[in-house]
Design a protein around this motif. Structure first.
Motif, PDB file in Angstrom:
ATOM      1  N   LYS A  61       0.815  -1.222   0.000  1.00 27.42           N
ATOM      2  CA  LYS A  61       0.000   0.000   0.000  1.00 27.42           C
ATOM      3  C   LYS A  61       0.848   1.271   0.000  1.00 27.42           C
ATOM      4  O   LYS A  61       0.322   2.360   0.225  1.00 27.42           O
ATOM      5  CB  LYS A  61      -0.910   0.026   1.241  1.00 27.42           C
ATOM      6  CG  LYS A  61      -1.956  -1.038   1.265  1.00 27.42           C
ATOM      7  CD  LYS A  61      -2.759  -0.957   2.553  1.00 27.42           C
ATOM      8  CE  LYS A  61      -3.743  -2.089   2.636  1.00 27.42           C
ATOM      9  NZ  LYS A  61      -4.504  -2.073   3.882  1.00 27.42           N
ATOM     10  N   ARG A  62       2.141   1.162  -0.256  1.00 28.98           N
ATOM     11  CA  ARG A  62       3.036   2.310  -0.108  1.00 28.98           C
ATOM     12  C   ARG A  62       2.606   3.509  -0.948  1.00 28.98           C
ATOM     13  O   ARG A  62       2.777   4.647  -0.534  1.00 28.98           O
ATOM     14  CB  ARG A  62       4.470   1.912  -0.417  1.00 28.98           C
ATOM     15  CG  ARG A  62       4.733   1.571  -1.859  1.00 28.98           C
ATOM     16  CD  ARG A  62       6.182   1.117  -2.058  1.00 28.98           C
ATOM     17  NE  ARG A  62       6.382   0.549  -3.379  1.00 28.98           N
ATOM     18  CZ  ARG A  62       6.194  -0.723  -3.682  1.00 28.98           C
ATOM     19  NH1 ARG A  62       5.782  -1.563  -2.767  1.00 28.98           N
ATOM     20  NH2 ARG A  62       6.409  -1.159  -4.900  1.00 28.98           N
ATOM     21  N   ASP A  63       2.025   3.263  -2.119  1.00 25.18           N
ATOM     22  CA  ASP A  63       1.611   4.384  -2.971  1.00 25.18           C
ATOM     23  C   ASP A  63       0.393   5.104  -2.408  1.00 25.18           C
ATOM     24  O   ASP A  63       0.144   6.256  -2.754  1.00 25.18           O
ATOM     25  CB  ASP A  63       1.297   3.888  -4.387  1.00 25.18           C
ATOM     26  CG  ASP A  63       2.536   3.337  -5.082  1.00 25.18           C
ATOM     27  OD1 ASP A  63       3.651   3.795  -4.749  1.00 25.18           O
ATOM     28  OD2 ASP A  63       2.390   2.452  -5.934  1.00 25.18           O
ATOM     29  N   ARG A  64      -0.344   4.437  -1.564  1.00 23.93           N
ATOM     30  CA  ARG A  64      -1.564   5.035  -1.015  1.00 23.93           C
ATOM     31  C   ARG A  64      -1.386   5.542   0.408  1.00 23.93           C
ATOM     32  O   ARG A  64      -2.314   6.096   0.982  1.00 23.93           O
ATOM     33  CB  ARG A  64      -2.705   4.005  -1.041  1.00 23.93           C
ATOM     34  CG  ARG A  64      -3.119   3.656  -2.471  1.00 23.93           C
ATOM     35  CD  ARG A  64      -4.105   2.563  -2.459  1.00 23.93           C
ATOM     36  NE  ARG A  64      -3.366   1.344  -2.108  1.00 23.93           N
ATOM     37  CZ  ARG A  64      -3.843   0.122  -2.193  1.00 23.93           C
ATOM     38  NH1 ARG A  64      -5.064  -0.065  -2.550  1.00 23.93           N
ATOM     39  NH2 ARG A  64      -3.115  -0.912  -1.885  1.00 23.93           N
ATOM     40  N   LEU A  65      -0.230   5.316   1.001  1.00 24.68           N
ATOM     41  CA  LEU A  65       0.002   5.776   2.375  1.00 24.68           C
ATOM     42  C   LEU A  65       0.109   7.288   2.425  1.00 24.68           C
ATOM     43  O   LEU A  65       0.774   7.907   1.607  1.00 24.68           O
ATOM     44  CB  LEU A  65       1.290   5.169   2.951  1.00 24.68           C
ATOM     45  CG  LEU A  65       1.244   3.729   3.403  1.00 24.68           C
ATOM     46  CD1 LEU A  65       2.619   3.308   3.913  1.00 24.68           C
ATOM     47  CD2 LEU A  65       0.211   3.505   4.477  1.00 24.68           C
ATOM     48  N   ASN A  66      -0.531   7.844   3.400  1.00 23.87           N
ATOM     49  CA  ASN A  66      -0.469   9.282   3.623  1.00 23.87           C
ATOM     50  C   ASN A  66       0.701   9.563   4.568  1.00 23.87           C
ATOM     51  O   ASN A  66       0.811   8.945   5.619  1.00 23.87           O
ATOM     52  CB  ASN A  66      -1.797   9.735   4.229  1.00 23.87           C
ATOM     53  CG  ASN A  66      -1.880  11.216   4.444  1.00 23.87           C
ATOM     54  OD1 ASN A  66      -0.890  11.926   4.366  1.00 23.87           O
ATOM     55  ND2 ASN A  66      -3.080  11.683   4.716  1.00 23.87           N
ATOM     56  N   SER A  67       1.521  10.496   4.211  1.00 22.16           N
ATOM     57  CA  SER A  67       2.692  10.770   5.060  1.00 22.16           C
ATOM     58  C   SER A  67       2.287  11.397   6.392  1.00 22.16           C
ATOM     59  O   SER A  67       3.058  11.383   7.342  1.00 22.16           O
ATOM     60  CB  SER A  67       3.691  11.674   4.333  1.00 22.16           C
ATOM     61  OG  SER A  67       3.074  12.890   3.965  1.00 22.16           O
ATOM     62  N   ASN A  68       1.073  11.936   6.472  1.00 17.72           N
ATOM     63  CA  ASN A  68       0.583  12.496   7.735  1.00 17.72           C
ATOM     64  C   ASN A  68       0.004  11.411   8.652  1.00 17.72           C
ATOM     65  O   ASN A  68      -0.372  11.688   9.779  1.00 17.72           O
ATOM     66  CB  ASN A  68      -0.487  13.565   7.476  1.00 17.72           C
ATOM     67  CG  ASN A  68       0.099  14.745   6.744  1.00 17.72           C
ATOM     68  OD1 ASN A  68       1.265  15.086   6.929  1.00 17.72           O
ATOM     69  ND2 ASN A  68      -0.696  15.362   5.886  1.00 17.72           N
ATOM     70  N   LEU A  69      -0.050  10.205   8.134  1.00 15.99           N
ATOM     71  CA  LEU A  69      -0.585   9.069   8.875  1.00 15.99           C
ATOM     72  C   LEU A  69       0.283   8.760  10.091  1.00 15.99           C
ATOM     73  O   LEU A  69       1.509   8.810  10.008  1.00 15.99           O
ATOM     74  CB  LEU A  69      -0.603   7.842   7.939  1.00 15.99           C
ATOM     75  CG  LEU A  69      -0.834   6.465   8.524  1.00 15.99           C
ATOM     76  CD1 LEU A  69      -2.323   6.280   8.823  1.00 15.99           C
ATOM     77  CD2 LEU A  69      -0.382   5.394   7.556  1.00 15.99           C
ATOM     78  N   SER A  70      -0.372   8.418  11.196  1.00 18.17           N
ATOM     79  CA  SER A  70       0.384   7.947  12.347  1.00 18.17           C
ATOM     80  C   SER A  70       0.679   6.479  12.073  1.00 18.17           C
ATOM     81  O   SER A  70      -0.164   5.600  12.296  1.00 18.17           O
ATOM     82  CB  SER A  70      -0.425   8.101  13.631  1.00 18.17           C
ATOM     83  OG  SER A  70       0.234   7.416  14.676  1.00 18.17           O
TER      84      SER A  70
END
Length: 180
Positions: A61-70
């Motif tokens: 899912k790396r392309d869909r991960l949000n960098s603001n995600l905890s």
């Protein structure tokens, strides 16, 4: 990139193709998650499998991960959910339909037929021991399905008399069958 680099920065680097960023994230969380699962279930191989499945899912899912995600909260929640799924599967054993028997074993059928015949014989024996009027009223009620009022009208008795005969007949049948 070091152990102090924030998760959000590592996620951004990883999304741009830097696989070392993923390795840092993996090293940061794998053993923490593994120890967390070991506290809940004592099977090391299952704990490792659950954590590896979660880490693989994150990789996919790396392309869909949000960098603001905890990332920490996401990983722990994912591991917890996988662990719950695993425990559910452990408590719900499945049985192949090919291995199940739809019909009871023939010995059960034979036993129940013998028991049924014996109970029927006992019932008829007990019924034959009733006084004629009680037997007739009982038969009309239970075997013919007539109501107390219909029986009273046919035999020219009061409904209360029919009820009294039925109460007495049931008591006599019960007592006789209990003695046998």
């Amino acid at each position: 990139m070091n152990g102090n680099t924030p998760d959000s920065h590592l996620i951004e680097l990883w999304r741009t193709g830097n696989e070392n960023a993923y390795r840092v994230l993996f090293d940061r969380y794998f053993f923490k998650l593994y120890n967390y699962t070991l506290k809940l279930i004592s099977d090391k191989s299952i704990s490792e499998e659950i954590v590896m499945d979660v880490m693989l899912a994150v990789w996919q899912k790396r392309d869909r991960l949000n960098s603001n995600l905890s990332l920490s909260a996401y990983l722990y929640r994912s591991v917890r959910n996988r662990l719950i799924d695993h425990l559910r599967k452990q408590h719900l054993p499945t049985v192949s339909l090919d291995q199940t028997s739809v019909e009871p074993p023939s010995s059960f059928i034979t036993d129940s037929r013998i028991l049924h015949k014996e109970l029927e014989r006992l019932y008829k024996n007990s019924l034959d021991r009733l006084p004629p009027q009680k037997k007739r009223i009982f038969t009309m009620s239970r075997e013919e399905g007539s109501s107390y009022k219909e029986i009273a009208d046919r035999l020219q008795l009061s409904k209360n008399t029919v009820e009294n005969h039925m109460v007495a007949a049931l008591r006599l049948l019960k007592d006789h069958m209990a003695m046998c």
